[in-house]
Design a protein around this motif. Structure first.
Motif, PDB file in Angstrom:
ATOM      1  N   LEU A 183      -7.161   4.073  -6.933  1.00  0.00           N
ATOM      2  CA  LEU A 183      -6.064   3.114  -7.001  1.00  0.00           C
ATOM      3  C   LEU A 183      -5.891   2.387  -5.674  1.00  0.00           C
ATOM      4  O   LEU A 183      -5.603   1.185  -5.639  1.00  0.00           O
ATOM      5  N   LEU A 184      -6.093   3.100  -4.570  1.00  0.00           N
ATOM      6  CA  LEU A 184      -5.960   2.488  -3.248  1.00  0.00           C
ATOM      7  C   LEU A 184      -7.001   1.398  -3.043  1.00  0.00           C
ATOM      8  O   LEU A 184      -6.711   0.327  -2.506  1.00  0.00           O
ATOM      9  N   LEU A 220       3.681   5.717  -3.145  1.00  0.00           N
ATOM     10  CA  LEU A 220       4.945   6.295  -3.591  1.00  0.00           C
ATOM     11  C   LEU A 220       5.023   6.314  -5.116  1.00  0.00           C
ATOM     12  O   LEU A 220       5.424   7.325  -5.716  1.00  0.00           O
ATOM     13  N   ALA A 221       4.652   5.194  -5.734  1.00  0.00           N
ATOM     14  CA  ALA A 221       4.684   5.123  -7.196  1.00  0.00           C
ATOM     15  C   ALA A 221       3.716   6.122  -7.818  1.00  0.00           C
ATOM     16  O   ALA A 221       4.020   6.753  -8.846  1.00  0.00           O
ATOM     17  N   TYR A 222       2.562   6.287  -7.212  1.00  0.00           N
ATOM     18  CA  TYR A 222       1.568   7.241  -7.711  1.00  0.00           C
ATOM     19  C   TYR A 222       2.129   8.663  -7.648  1.00  0.00           C
ATOM     20  O   TYR A 222       1.961   9.445  -8.582  1.00  0.00           O
ATOM     21  N   GLN A 223       2.793   8.990  -6.550  1.00  0.00           N
ATOM     22  CA  GLN A 223       3.367  10.330  -6.400  1.00  0.00           C
ATOM     23  C   GLN A 223       4.465  10.580  -7.431  1.00  0.00           C
ATOM     24  O   GLN A 223       4.596  11.694  -7.956  1.00  0.00           O
ATOM     25  N   LEU A 225       0.812  -1.219   0.000  1.00  0.00           N
ATOM     26  CA  LEU A 225       0.000   0.000   0.000  1.00  0.00           C
ATOM     27  C   LEU A 225       0.851   1.277   0.000  1.00  0.00           C
ATOM     28  O   LEU A 225       0.615   2.172  -0.817  1.00  0.00           O
ATOM     29  N   PRO A 226       1.857   1.392   0.890  1.00  0.00           N
ATOM     30  CA  PRO A 226       2.704   2.585   0.810  1.00  0.00           C
ATOM     31  C   PRO A 226       3.521   2.639  -0.478  1.00  0.00           C
ATOM     32  O   PRO A 226       3.830   3.730  -0.980  1.00  0.00           O
TER      33      PRO A 226
END
Length: 444
Positions: A129-130, A111-114, A106-107
């Motif tokens: 996405l979450l 991170l990838a999304y950011q 999940l984290p």
């Protein structure tokens, strides 16, 4: 039902193997039909931009969900076959490890999304996405599938999969009839995973044991992780290999183009269950020949490659000429998808190499070349990414389809580069260019 005769194989043996895997085949075919129909209904309802958004969530999360599985499912099946008395310890340990893996991604997803937001302003919120990423936690219950596989009780899994797909399809159709918005369909993706998990749990409680008896064991955990990590890495590579083109289309062309391309992938890849079903059914006969008669083994292997080419080539030719009609029928009310027809006519040819790759993959494993499966996937992924970088901006989604075609060819025939596997590559080339077919015609 009479099963067609397959040249080079004993008919009675083939029928026996097909019956032994029949439940799995029924589940795959049933799931396939349901998914295609619901996919078409969803595409027509959401239209290309929102359908692209929905597809993006699945493609993006797939890499992380593959990692969360830790490669445990296949390895646990083998361990259960070897040590069935350790059932509760193996299942309990694998279940906890997969839960941890699901939480851990999940984290990483965030991170990838950011990072991606630095390259392009996202069109969909992170919450979508979450929601889909929570599937990585729910798939921990898939370890129950490994138990029933080890017990050769595929009928229980079939019942769960068919029931879950029917309920899932009904829910999605209901959402369409209620004219609900995209977030509901995003939640439906997680609902599918929850539904499947509950089904696995129910069938295990009813036909095997209670999960209350599962136990976590540190030594078992270390043993599982030390042996399953190559399978986990391979699963991630396969996910990249299969899904990276969709993320790159979104990055270069946007959600509308991805929506169209998703319909192409859905129709082109819907046939990929066929080689899996055939190889699963016939492979024992090939292995028996390898043990008892090397000459017969080579003949059966060549016949298997011939069969893969005959089926996939026939499909490719048929779909190429009928693609415009398929799109006009399936998407009669949404002509915005019609540009996908010529792209489907390109993508469908990749199926030839998928069919051959599926067959040769099992043959290579039988010959002791296990690590080559991972290497092949790396080759395919690198070629796919490299070509997409150049071809998507220039040729659009047709470039992505062409890149997939070349990547699948490269992955399948990479074994020609290695002396120890070159004979298998040459056999596939003979089938691909119909050389063995001509020889068989001449001998009749």
């Amino acid at each position: 039902m009479k099963i067609p005769n397959i040249p080079g194989f004993d008919q009675n043996a083939v029928e026996k193997y097909l019956k032994n895997t029949g439940w799995l085949m029924v589940a795959r075919v049933g799931s396939l039909g349901i998914k295609i129909l619901v996919g078409i209904a969803l595409a027509n309802y959401l239209l290309k931009t929102q359908y692209g958004m929905l597809s993006y969530q699945t493609a993006f999360a797939s890499f992380f969900i593959a990692a969360a599985a830790l490669g445990l499912d296949g390895f646990v099946t083998r361990e259960l076959l070897r040590n069935p008395e350790n059932k509760n310890k193996l299942l309990g340990t694998a279940f906890i490890l997969k839960i941890i893996g699901g939480v851990a991604i999940l984290p990483l997803v965030y991170l990838a999304y950011q990072i991606l937001t630095l390259l392009k302003t996202p069109e969909t919120p992170f919450s979508y996405l979450l929601i889909v990423s929570f599937t990585g936690i729910m798939q921990a219950f898939n370890i129950i599938d490994s138990y029933f596989q080890s017990r050769t009780q595929a009928k229980h899994i079939m019942k769960v999969q068919i029931a879950a797909n029917l309920i899932s399809a009904g829910v999605k159709i209901l959402l369409i009839l209620l004219n609900l918005s995209l977030p509901w369909f995003v939640c439906a993706l997680l609902f599918d995973a929850v539904l499947l998990a509950l089904g696995y749990l129910y069938i295990y409680q009813k036909n095997a044991d209670s999960i209350v008896n599962w136990k976590f064991d540190g030594a078992t955990a270390r043993h599982l992780l030390s042996n399953s990590w190559p399978l986990a890495f391979s699963a991630i590579l396969v996910s990249i290999y299969m899904k990276i083109d969709q993320l790159m289309i979104d990055q270069y062309l946007g959600k509308s183009a991805l929506g169209i391309y998703t319909t192409v992938v859905q129709l082109a890849e819907s046939w990929y269950f066929i080689p899996i079903a055939i190889v699963t059914s016939i492979f024992p006969a090939i292995m028996n020949a390898k043990r008892d008669d090397p000459e017969r083994y080579l003949k059966r292997t060549q016949n298997l490659y011939d069969l893969m080419v005959w089926i996939s080539l026939s499909l490719a030719i048929f779909i190429t000429f009928t693609a415009p009609f398929i799109y006009r029928i399936a998407y009669a009310t949404t002509p915005e998808y019609w540009p996908g027809a010529p792209v489907l006519a390109i993508h469908i040819w990749a199926g030839i190499f998928v069919f051959l790759g599926t067959a040769s993959g099992q043959i290579l494993i039988a010959e002791g070349h296990v690590k080559l499966s991972m290497t092949r996937t790396i080759v395919g992924a690198v070629v796919n990414i490299g070509l997409n970088i150049f071809w998507i901006p220039k040729y659009g989604i047709a470039g992505a389809a062409a890149a997939t075609l070349v990547a699948y060819f490269s992955s399948t025939f990479w074994i020609l580069m290695l002396p120890k596997t070159r004979p298998q590559g040459i056999m596939m080339l003979k089938s691909l260019f119909l050389i063995t077919l001509v020889q068989k015609i001449k001998t009749r």
